[in-house]
Scaffold this motif. Structure first.
Motif, mmCIF file in Angstrom:
data_model
loop_
_atom_site.group_PDB
_atom_site.id
_atom_site.type_symbol
_atom_site.label_atom_id
_atom_site.label_comp_id
_atom_site.label_asym_id
_atom_site.label_seq_id
_atom_site.Cartn_x
_atom_site.Cartn_y
_atom_site.Cartn_z
ATOM 1 N N PRO A 142 0.812 -1.192 0.084
ATOM 2 C CA PRO A 142 0.183 -0.024 -0.092
ATOM 3 C C PRO A 142 0.894 1.246 -0.034
ATOM 4 C CG PRO A 142 -0.973 -1.421 1.457
ATOM 5 C CD PRO A 142 0.305 -2.160 1.248
ATOM 6 N N GLY A 145 1.089 2.869 -3.433
ATOM 7 C CA GLY A 145 -0.358 3.826 -3.782
ATOM 8 C C GLY A 145 -0.248 5.004 -2.889
ATOM 9 N N PHE A 146 -0.004 5.163 -1.594
ATOM 10 C CA PHE A 146 0.096 6.238 -0.898
ATOM 11 C C PHE A 146 0.949 7.360 -1.300
ATOM 12 C CE2 PHE A 146 -0.848 3.569 3.320
ATOM 13 C CZ PHE A 146 -2.010 3.386 2.796
ATOM 14 N N VAL A 212 -5.583 8.872 2.050
ATOM 15 C CA VAL A 212 -4.423 8.386 2.050
ATOM 16 C C VAL A 212 -4.020 8.146 3.634
ATOM 17 C CG1 VAL A 212 -1.904 8.632 1.915
ATOM 18 C CG2 VAL A 212 -3.335 9.135 0.030
ATOM 19 N N GLY A 215 -6.159 5.407 5.324
ATOM 20 C CA GLY A 215 -5.574 4.219 4.759
ATOM 21 C C GLY A 215 -4.439 3.800 5.588
ATOM 22 N N VAL A 219 -3.788 0.305 8.035
ATOM 23 C CA VAL A 219 -2.646 -0.668 7.813
ATOM 24 C C VAL A 219 -2.090 -0.791 9.219
ATOM 25 C CG1 VAL A 219 -0.572 -1.292 6.859
ATOM 26 C CG2 VAL A 219 -2.586 -0.098 5.342
ATOM 27 N N ARG A 224 -4.948 -4.214 7.937
ATOM 28 C CA ARG A 224 -5.541 -4.367 6.701
ATOM 29 C C ARG A 224 -5.501 -3.137 5.657
ATOM 30 N NH1 ARG A 224 -11.271 -3.120 6.650
ATOM 31 N NH2 ARG A 224 -11.788 -1.815 8.435
ATOM 32 N N PHE A 225 -5.680 -3.546 4.547
ATOM 33 C CA PHE A 225 -5.720 -2.543 3.527
ATOM 34 C C PHE A 225 -7.031 -2.136 2.904
ATOM 35 C CE2 PHE A 225 -4.974 -1.598 -1.465
ATOM 36 C CZ PHE A 225 -4.563 -0.312 -1.177
ATOM 37 N N ARG A 226 -7.364 -0.908 3.025
ATOM 38 C CA ARG A 226 -8.699 -0.445 2.225
ATOM 39 C C ARG A 226 -8.620 0.126 0.987
ATOM 40 N NH1 ARG A 226 -12.482 1.556 6.171
ATOM 41 N NH2 ARG A 226 -13.504 2.308 4.375
ATOM 42 N N LEU A 227 -8.760 -0.756 -0.054
ATOM 43 C CA LEU A 227 -8.775 -0.422 -1.376
ATOM 44 C C LEU A 227 -9.580 0.925 -1.977
ATOM 45 C CD1 LEU A 227 -7.542 -1.089 -4.072
ATOM 46 C CD2 LEU A 227 -9.602 -2.536 -4.568
ATOM 47 N N LEU A 230 -7.853 4.068 -1.389
ATOM 48 C CA LEU A 230 -6.890 4.477 -2.445
ATOM 49 C C LEU A 230 -7.864 4.880 -3.597
ATOM 50 C CD1 LEU A 230 -4.149 4.359 -3.503
ATOM 51 C CD2 LEU A 230 -4.535 1.915 -4.181
#
Length: 266
Positions: A142, A145-146, A212, A215, A219, A224-227, A230
């Motif tokens: 992630p 993406g950030f 961001v 998110g 994490v 856990r990753f929140r799509l 993003l």
């Protein structure tokens, strides 16, 4: 050596006060920085005081916030400050005598901003490991993406600031430093958006950086990753970056029409 002259000292003080009075930007700047710091740290204190359960992870949250925030800050300055160097050297008019297209200038500024951001933030990330035992790369995939989202927002703000300076002259240059910190309390860098008053939260969610940092906390705290965070950030960044590029191109077009590019350093 001549004696000190109260008249000369008073004349200079009066000159500087007149300069202050004649520039609304300078007047606002006097109260701007203390106010931003007060608001930002007020919300940090409010969040930590009401969430003692996250205090044991506070160092990781704060360091992650600082390093990710610096990506946004450096990418914005990488566009605006590099562009200002062209204005200070009065080289902008010379550039556009050549076949250079405005969009090529924008792309070049973005690439330089990327290089400056990687160099500046990269050193800080590496030093955080031996100094504090903190590894930003623990965020995993992630993190990419950030990084991309914060970089895009920084580019958008940098282009908007550059457009303002093209329109209003170098007197507006201080906006390059002030603009990014104006949104800092709204971005939820060190605390969730829910910490903000209800009437400010919609404004916060309109900023890609808020998604961001939410998110990032998901994490670190929930593993856990929140799509969705993003994707929301990417969609908002597409709007802001398009707006920033459009404003910059429009300001550049107006400056060329006025013939002010050759006097851009004044």
């Amino acid at each position: 050596m001549t004696a000190l002259s109260p008249q000369r000292i008073g004349a200079l003080v009066l000159r500087y006060l007149y300069l202050l009075r004649g520039s609304w930007i300078r007047v606002i700047e006097l109260a701007y920085w203390p106010t931003v710091q007060m608001v930002l740290w007020g919300f940090i204190t409010r969040y930590l005081a009401g969430h003692s359960d996250v205090l044991y992870q506070a160092s990781g949250l704060l360091l992650s916030g600082v390093l990710l925030w610096d990506i946004l800050f450096r990418s914005q300055l990488g566009v605006s400050v590099v562009f200002f160097e062209e204005l200070h050297s009065r080289n902008l008019g010379q550039l556009f005598i050549s076949p250079l297209q405005p969009i090529e200038l924008i792309l070049a500024l973005m690439l330089v901003s990327l290089a400056r951001t990687l160099l500046g933030v990269g050193v800080a990330v590496l030093l955080a490991m031996p100094f504090y035992g903190f590894n930003l790369f623990q965020l995993g995939p992630p993190l990419l993406g950030f990084f991309v989202n914060l970089l895009m927002l920084g580019w958008a703000i940098g282009l908007m600031v550059s457009a303002l300076v093209l329109r209003y002259g170098m007197g507006a240059e201080s906006i390059a430093w002030a603009a990014i910190f104006a949104i800092a309390p709204l971005c939820g860098i060190y605390y969730p958006v829910a910490t903000l008053p209800d009437w400010l939260q919609p404004l916060s969610w309109a900023l890609p950086a808020s998604h961001v940092f939410e998110g990032m906390r998901t994490v670190l705290l929930e593993h856990r990753f929140r799509l969705d965070f993003l994707l929301y950030a990417l969609a908002l960044n597409a709007v802001y970056l398009s707006l920033g590029a459009s404003l910059f191109l429009a300001a550049l077009h107006k400056a060329r029409e006025r013939g002010s590019l050759l006097q851009s350093g004044e």
